[in-house]
Design a protein around this motif. Structure first.
Motif, PDB file in Angstrom:
ATOM      1  N   UNK A   1       0.808  -1.192   0.000  1.00 18.09           N
ATOM      2  CA  UNK A   1       0.000   0.000   0.000  1.00 18.09           C
ATOM      3  C   UNK A   1       0.855   1.261   0.000  1.00 18.09           C
ATOM      4  N   UNK A   2       1.877   1.276   0.865  1.00 21.31           N
ATOM      5  CA  UNK A   2       2.718   2.474   0.958  1.00 21.31           C
ATOM      6  C   UNK A   2       3.486   2.711  -0.333  1.00 21.31           C
ATOM      7  N   UNK A   3       3.971   1.632  -0.956  1.00 20.70           N
ATOM      8  CA  UNK A   3       4.704   1.773  -2.220  1.00 20.70           C
ATOM      9  C   UNK A   3       3.791   2.321  -3.308  1.00 20.70           C
ATOM     10  N   UNK A   4       2.566   1.860  -3.327  1.00 19.71           N
ATOM     11  CA  UNK A   4       1.610   2.350  -4.329  1.00 19.71           C
ATOM     12  C   UNK A   4       1.307   3.822  -4.072  1.00 19.71           C
ATOM     13  N   UNK A   5       1.118   4.190  -2.806  1.00 24.24           N
ATOM     14  CA  UNK A   5       0.853   5.592  -2.463  1.00 24.24           C
ATOM     15  C   UNK A   5       2.014   6.487  -2.890  1.00 24.24           C
ATOM     16  N   UNK A   6       3.242   6.017  -2.650  1.00 19.05           N
ATOM     17  CA  UNK A   6       4.412   6.803  -3.067  1.00 19.05           C
ATOM     18  C   UNK A   6       4.482   6.910  -4.590  1.00 19.05           C
ATOM     19  N   UNK A   7       4.178   5.812  -5.284  1.00 20.38           N
ATOM     20  CA  UNK A   7       4.211   5.833  -6.747  1.00 20.38           C
ATOM     21  C   UNK A   7       3.164   6.784  -7.300  1.00 20.38           C
ATOM     22  N   UNK A   8       1.973   6.782  -6.720  1.00 18.73           N
ATOM     23  CA  UNK A   8       0.913   7.695  -7.166  1.00 18.73           C
ATOM     24  C   UNK A   8       1.317   9.136  -6.876  1.00 18.73           C
ATOM     25  N   UNK A   9       1.869   9.371  -5.688  1.00 18.58           N
ATOM     26  CA  UNK A   9       2.314  10.734  -5.329  1.00 18.58           C
ATOM     27  C   UNK A   9       3.407  11.231  -6.271  1.00 18.58           C
TER      28      UNK A   9
ATOM     29  N   UNK B   1      -8.920  -1.842   2.355  1.00 22.86           N
ATOM     30  CA  UNK B   1      -8.082  -2.633   3.258  1.00 22.86           C
ATOM     31  C   UNK B   1      -6.644  -2.131   3.307  1.00 22.86           C
ATOM     32  N   UNK B   2      -6.153  -1.644   2.198  1.00 19.72           N
ATOM     33  CA  UNK B   2      -4.814  -1.085   2.156  1.00 19.72           C
ATOM     34  C   UNK B   2      -4.811   0.418   2.379  1.00 19.72           C
ATOM     35  N   UNK B   3      -5.901   1.063   2.011  1.00 23.11           N
ATOM     36  CA  UNK B   3      -5.941   2.525   2.086  1.00 23.11           C
ATOM     37  C   UNK B   3      -6.006   3.049   3.517  1.00 23.11           C
ATOM     38  N   UNK B   4      -6.711   2.366   4.391  1.00 19.02           N
ATOM     39  CA  UNK B   4      -6.819   2.862   5.773  1.00 19.02           C
ATOM     40  C   UNK B   4      -5.450   2.863   6.460  1.00 19.02           C
ATOM     41  N   UNK B   5      -4.701   1.772   6.443  1.00 22.22           N
ATOM     42  CA  UNK B   5      -3.366   1.840   7.060  1.00 22.22           C
ATOM     43  C   UNK B   5      -2.467   2.891   6.393  1.00 22.22           C
ATOM     44  N   UNK B   6      -2.556   3.003   5.068  1.00 23.33           N
ATOM     45  CA  UNK B   6      -1.717   3.975   4.357  1.00 23.33           C
ATOM     46  C   UNK B   6      -2.117   5.401   4.731  1.00 23.33           C
ATOM     47  N   UNK B   7      -3.409   5.668   4.797  1.00 22.25           N
ATOM     48  CA  UNK B   7      -3.870   7.010   5.169  1.00 22.25           C
ATOM     49  C   UNK B   7      -3.400   7.414   6.549  1.00 22.25           C
ATOM     50  N   UNK B   8      -3.452   6.469   7.482  1.00 21.73           N
ATOM     51  CA  UNK B   8      -2.960   6.758   8.832  1.00 21.73           C
ATOM     52  C   UNK B   8      -1.446   6.909   8.834  1.00 21.73           C
ATOM     53  N   UNK B   9      -0.757   6.113   8.016  1.00 18.76           N
ATOM     54  CA  UNK B   9       0.701   6.239   7.868  1.00 18.76           C
ATOM     55  C   UNK B   9       1.056   7.623   7.312  1.00 18.76           C
ATOM     56  N   UNK B  10       0.207   8.156   6.435  1.00 21.42           N
ATOM     57  CA  UNK B  10       0.440   9.494   5.867  1.00 21.42           C
ATOM     58  C   UNK B  10       0.265  10.595   6.905  1.00 21.42           C
ATOM     59  N   UNK B  11      -0.298  10.247   8.051  1.00 20.41           N
ATOM     60  CA  UNK B  11      -0.513  11.230   9.097  1.00 20.41           C
ATOM     61  C   UNK B  11      -1.893  11.866   9.057  1.00 20.41           C
ATOM     62  N   UNK B  12      -2.770  11.342   8.206  1.00 23.60           N
ATOM     63  CA  UNK B  12      -4.126  11.878   8.146  1.00 23.60           C
ATOM     64  C   UNK B  12      -4.940  11.333   9.313  1.00 23.60           C
ATOM     65  N   UNK B  13      -5.878  12.116   9.835  1.00 23.85           N
ATOM     66  CA  UNK B  13      -6.690  11.624  10.955  1.00 23.85           C
ATOM     67  C   UNK B  13      -7.700  10.572  10.470  1.00 23.85           C
TER      68      UNK B  13
END
Length: 165
Positions: A1-9, A33-45
């Motif tokens: 999830x985090x790798x995909x988020x970084x790639x999209x960013x 399922x992957x977005x919730x942990x990634x969103x919290x990892x990003x620091x979003x509430x």
């Protein structure tokens, strides 16, 4: 999830974090399922992550359900649909309320291959009406969101406990 988020960013640097989160929530396999942990990892509430992940996860489902009704798409995915029908078993002939509950439960358990995308395919195979399909899938997505939020917020120990259960 985090790798995909970084790639999209990296690919879309002008997209805010909330846009990245919504986009990865809409992707098959990652979904909520992957977005919730990634969103919290990003620091979003969680108050931002949870609804955004649900909306992102549900966004492609209506078009997908409508596309599955088209003959060219059915021909393209004939082997997959045939396989899905063979795995559906007795639930195909079950009453509508049991189909709804089974679909909501199937989508709501956050395991690989049980998300909204697969749920939409299952709803099509079961011949469920659009609104019935959407409400069951939505209920499942919300349930999966609650489960993933609880596991993510409970940290390593909670994740290990969830895996052991």
């Amino acid at each position: 999830g985090q790798k995909i988020a970084k790639a999209v960013s990296n690919a879309l640097p002008c997209l805010p974090q909330t846009g990245v989160l919504a986009l990865i929530s809409a992707m098959p396999v990652v979904e909520l399922r992957g977005a919730i942990p990634v969103g919290l990892w990003m620091g979003l509430p969680l108050s931002t992550v949870f609804p955004l992940a649900i909306v992102g996860n549900m966004a492609p489902i209506i078009p997908m359900l409508l596309l599955l009704k088209s003959e060219p798409v059915q021909k393209l995915f004939a082997p997959l649909l045939t396989r899905a029908e063979s795995k559906a078993g007795s639930i195909i002939n079950a009453p509508a309320d049991k189909q709804w509950a089974a679909l909501a439960l199937f989508v709501g358990i956050p395991l690989p291959g049980t998300g909204a995308w697969t749920g939409a395919l299952a709803a099509f195979v079961l011949g469920m009406p659009l609104l019935t399909s959407l409400t069951a899938i939505f209920a499942g997505v919300v349930s999966a969101g609650v489960i993933m939020s609880a596991i993510t917020l409970s940290g390593k120990k909670g994740g290990i406990a969830a895996l052991a259960a």
